[in-house]
Design a protein around this motif. Structure first.
Motif, PDB file in Angstrom:
ATOM      1  N   LYS A 197       0.835  -1.203   0.000  1.00 33.73           N
ATOM      2  CA  LYS A 197       0.000   0.000   0.000  1.00 33.73           C
ATOM      3  C   LYS A 197       0.873   1.257   0.000  1.00 33.73           C
ATOM      4  O   LYS A 197       0.653   2.190  -0.780  1.00 33.73           O
ATOM      5  CB  LYS A 197      -0.913  -0.001   1.226  1.00 33.73           C
ATOM      6  CG  LYS A 197      -1.739   1.265   1.444  1.00 33.73           C
ATOM      7  CD  LYS A 197      -2.637   1.090   2.664  1.00 33.73           C
ATOM      8  CE  LYS A 197      -3.465   2.340   2.962  1.00 33.73           C
ATOM      9  NZ  LYS A 197      -2.663   3.391   3.609  1.00 33.73           N
ATOM     10  N   LYS A 200       2.516   1.942  -3.415  1.00 34.82           N
ATOM     11  CA  LYS A 200       1.602   2.511  -4.414  1.00 34.82           C
ATOM     12  C   LYS A 200       1.254   3.954  -4.070  1.00 34.82           C
ATOM     13  O   LYS A 200       1.143   4.809  -4.966  1.00 34.82           O
ATOM     14  CB  LYS A 200       0.336   1.650  -4.516  1.00 34.82           C
ATOM     15  CG  LYS A 200       0.563   0.303  -5.182  1.00 34.82           C
ATOM     16  CD  LYS A 200      -0.720  -0.472  -5.353  1.00 34.82           C
ATOM     17  CE  LYS A 200      -0.457  -1.821  -6.024  1.00 34.82           C
ATOM     18  NZ  LYS A 200       0.008  -1.657  -7.415  1.00 34.82           N
ATOM     19  N   GLU A 446      -6.023   5.863  -9.458  1.00 36.95           N
ATOM     20  CA  GLU A 446      -6.033   4.407  -9.636  1.00 36.95           C
ATOM     21  C   GLU A 446      -5.057   3.743  -8.665  1.00 36.95           C
ATOM     22  O   GLU A 446      -5.369   2.720  -8.048  1.00 36.95           O
ATOM     23  CB  GLU A 446      -5.658   4.052 -11.070  1.00 36.95           C
ATOM     24  CG  GLU A 446      -6.724   4.395 -12.091  1.00 36.95           C
ATOM     25  CD  GLU A 446      -6.240   4.213 -13.524  1.00 36.95           C
ATOM     26  OE1 GLU A 446      -7.058   4.340 -14.439  1.00 36.95           O
ATOM     27  OE2 GLU A 446      -5.023   3.969 -13.718  1.00 36.95           O
ATOM     28  N   LEU A 447      -3.867   4.323  -8.531  1.00 34.80           N
ATOM     29  CA  LEU A 447      -2.866   3.762  -7.620  1.00 34.80           C
ATOM     30  C   LEU A 447      -3.344   3.815  -6.171  1.00 34.80           C
ATOM     31  O   LEU A 447      -3.121   2.874  -5.397  1.00 34.80           O
ATOM     32  CB  LEU A 447      -1.543   4.528  -7.760  1.00 34.80           C
ATOM     33  CG  LEU A 447      -0.730   4.231  -9.021  1.00 34.80           C
ATOM     34  CD1 LEU A 447       0.350   5.288  -9.222  1.00 34.80           C
ATOM     35  CD2 LEU A 447      -0.102   2.846  -8.947  1.00 34.80           C
ATOM     36  N   CYS A 449      -6.456   3.740  -5.179  1.00 39.02           N
ATOM     37  CA  CYS A 449      -7.491   2.706  -5.040  1.00 39.02           C
ATOM     38  C   CYS A 449      -6.848   1.321  -4.925  1.00 39.02           C
ATOM     39  O   CYS A 449      -7.282   0.490  -4.108  1.00 39.02           O
ATOM     40  CB  CYS A 449      -8.446   2.733  -6.232  1.00 39.02           C
ATOM     41  SG  CYS A 449      -9.510   4.189  -6.285  1.00 39.02           S
ATOM     42  N   GLU A 450      -5.820   1.066  -5.739  1.00 35.22           N
ATOM     43  CA  GLU A 450      -5.108  -0.209  -5.665  1.00 35.22           C
ATOM     44  C   GLU A 450      -4.445  -0.369  -4.300  1.00 35.22           C
ATOM     45  O   GLU A 450      -4.406  -1.482  -3.745  1.00 35.22           O
ATOM     46  CB  GLU A 450      -4.054  -0.290  -6.776  1.00 35.22           C
ATOM     47  CG  GLU A 450      -4.633  -0.394  -8.177  1.00 35.22           C
ATOM     48  CD  GLU A 450      -3.569  -0.225  -9.255  1.00 35.22           C
ATOM     49  OE1 GLU A 450      -2.361  -0.237  -8.910  1.00 35.22           O
ATOM     50  OE2 GLU A 450      -3.932  -0.077 -10.438  1.00 35.22           O
ATOM     51  N   ALA A 453      -6.991  -1.365  -1.830  1.00 32.99           N
ATOM     52  CA  ALA A 453      -7.442  -2.730  -2.108  1.00 32.99           C
ATOM     53  C   ALA A 453      -6.467  -3.761  -1.543  1.00 32.99           C
ATOM     54  O   ALA A 453      -6.883  -4.851  -1.128  1.00 32.99           O
ATOM     55  CB  ALA A 453      -7.606  -2.934  -3.617  1.00 32.99           C
ATOM     56  N   GLU A 454      -5.162  -3.437  -1.520  1.00 30.67           N
ATOM     57  CA  GLU A 454      -4.169  -4.367  -0.956  1.00 30.67           C
ATOM     58  C   GLU A 454      -4.521  -4.694   0.492  1.00 30.67           C
ATOM     59  O   GLU A 454      -4.492  -5.857   0.909  1.00 30.67           O
ATOM     60  CB  GLU A 454      -2.773  -3.737  -1.015  1.00 30.67           C
ATOM     61  CG  GLU A 454      -2.211  -3.517  -2.411  1.00 30.67           C
ATOM     62  CD  GLU A 454      -1.627  -4.788  -3.008  1.00 30.67           C
ATOM     63  OE1 GLU A 454      -1.611  -5.815  -2.313  1.00 30.67           O
ATOM     64  OE2 GLU A 454      -1.202  -4.733  -4.176  1.00 30.67           O
TER      65      GLU A 454
END
Length: 474
Positions: A197, A200, A446-447, A449-450, A453-454
């Motif tokens: 996290k 990113k 986007e990063l 959000c990714e 999500a991790e």
């Protein structure tokens, strides 16, 4: 609800969530115990006044716990006796709970791992666990899971708009006790997710931090290197504007910064000559009345430096606006909103938002009296380009030089703001610049959000490990 089914207290939220939690715990792979059985020590923080002059020892406040991690970038200090430092000193491995805040933030906790003498403020509760039974990092990760948060929601109480949880209620939180080796495996899983996290988020931050350099470079503007500000200087009376002397604007380093903005590759024009409308908003009234219509009133609290405007949260206000004011307060796609009042001594105003098609299509909008609207002349400038440029101007602190302060409230001096010099490349280049910056912001989002999500994947996996698939799906 039967009287015999009531456990502890009678309030709808507690009763409903207690039943849901009971069902979730039914098929757990590990036994659950009250957190109080694992606690060696629990204590409220100190309520003495802190300072921003770095006098004394650093004090941890509820604002230092951001999401699931610590943020000590805004840190206060407190002067205490040796006895008080000893009483409130935070030790490595202590759990700190946020005991008073909004519903979403109350009960947030983190494990303290810093070195040196630190103490903690009264809105926090310190918990020290028996590490022969429960590892603090495992406890923190579990309490941040959906089941942990559900328990905090179940046990906490709301009083006058604030949610609270006390030491006795914290002791009632049920927590699983896997073997220590399993707890260590779960900690490693979470730490791996948080490291991914952070990576990113760092990439996203790097992209966003590069926007100013890209934009100014594309315009051929070279801002002067930062230098130490002189404490004393002089300026000519003929330079003063508006019959007043605001020192920051006339500091030589700041004058150089302002002058640099007009020395790029393109012609320039004052902002006031690029707009067709310039008007302040209205806060409206709380109740419905004749000749008034309901509108969602945009405030500076909805401004988001990363997401433009956030109008999907529970704190958004609907008010009633006089119909006679609607014509000047109408909002169209491309209108820019400027935060002109509010802030504080250490928080300048001047944030920018842009009205987009989706906003005007989904909401009936107005804007508060702390907001100023400008509508651009599209024959001269594209609103999305101007939006990005003004954000950059704000980031390099130009707007900070155009502010007055009364009773601790910041105010943007609009006549000076509208005199800002705006570089004007061709409309085609403006659109190219704005499009490129938007692609950067989209990738950064986007990063981010990714990154979230991790951690969410790790939480879901750990919940399945602890609760079992049947209860996780209940």
């Amino acid at each position: 609800m039967r009287k015999g089914e009531i456990e502890g207290r009678l309030d709808p939220n507690f009763v409903h969530l207690s039943k849901v939690l009971k069902e979730k715990f039914k098929h757990s792979n590990y036994s659950f115990v009250n957190l109080g059985k694992c606690i060696d020590y629990i204590q409220y923080g100190i309520s003495s006044l802190a300072n921003t002059e770095q006098k004394g020892v650093p004090i941890i406040r509820m604002g230092n716990l951001k999401g699931d991690e610590w943020d000590f970038s805004s840190l206060k200090h407190i002067e205490l006796s040796d006895k008080d430092i000893e009483t409130y000193r935070v030790l490595d491995g202590d759990l700190l709970f946020n005991r008073t805040n909004s519903k979403e933030l109350v009960g947030k906790c983190g494990v303290f791992r810093e070195k040196g003498d630190w103490v903690f403020a009264s809105y926090l509760i310190r918990v020290r666990v028996d590490e022969n039974l429960l590892l603090p990092d495992f406890a923190s990760f579990f309490l941040g899971s959906s089941v942990g948060r559900m328990q905090i929601d179940c046990l906490s109480r709301q009083i006058i708009g604030m949610t609270n949880i006390n030491a006795e209620e914290i002791k009632l939180i049920k927590i699983p006790i896997p073997p220590l080796e399993v707890q260590k495996q779960i900690i490693e899983k979470f730490e791996s997710a948080y490291n991914a996290k952070r990576a990113k988020e760092a990439e996203a931050k790097s992209l966003l931090d590069g926007i100013d350099a890209y934009l100014l470079g594309r315009l051929g503007i070279e801002t002067p290197a930062a230098t130490e500000t002189k404490k004393t200087f002089f300026t000519r009376a003929s330079k003063l504007s508006g019959g007043r002397f605001d020192p920051k604007k006339y500091v030589p380093e700041n004058e150089q910064l302002i002058n640099s903005l007009s020395k790029g590759h393109f012609r320039t024009m004052a902002l006031r000559n690029l707009i067709t409308q310039s008007v302040s908003g209205d806060w409206g009234i709380e109740f419905e009345a004749r000749d008034y219509v309901e509108r969602l009133v945009i405030r500076a609290t909805e401004f988001d430096n990363r997401q433009n405007l956030r109008l999907d949260n529970s704190r958004v206000k609907y008010r009633f606006i006089n119909k006679s004011k609607l014509k000047r307060m109408d909002l169209q796609a491309g209108d820019l909103l400027i935060e002109k009042s509010g802030g504080s001594e250490d928080q300048p105003v001047g944030r920018i938002a842009i009205i987009t098609d989706d906003l005007v299509n989904n909401y009936s909008l107005a804007f508060s009296n702390f907001i100023h609207k400008i509508r651009v002349d599209s024959r001269l400038v594209r609103s999305n380009y101007l939006f990005e440029y003004l954000r950059t101007v704000h980031n390099i602190k130009i707007t900070d030089l155009m502010q007055s302060q009364t009773n601790g409230i910041r105010n943007l001096i609009m006549r000076e703001y509208l005199s800002l010099v705006i570089p004007l490349p061709s409309l085609e280049i403006q659109e190219e610049i704005a499009s490129h910056i938007q692609s950067i912001r989209t990738r950064a989002k986007e990063l981010e959000c990714e990154a979230r999500a991790e951690v969410e994947r790790a939480k879901a996996e750990v919940e399945r490990m602890i609760l079992g698939d049947v209860s996780a799906d209940a």
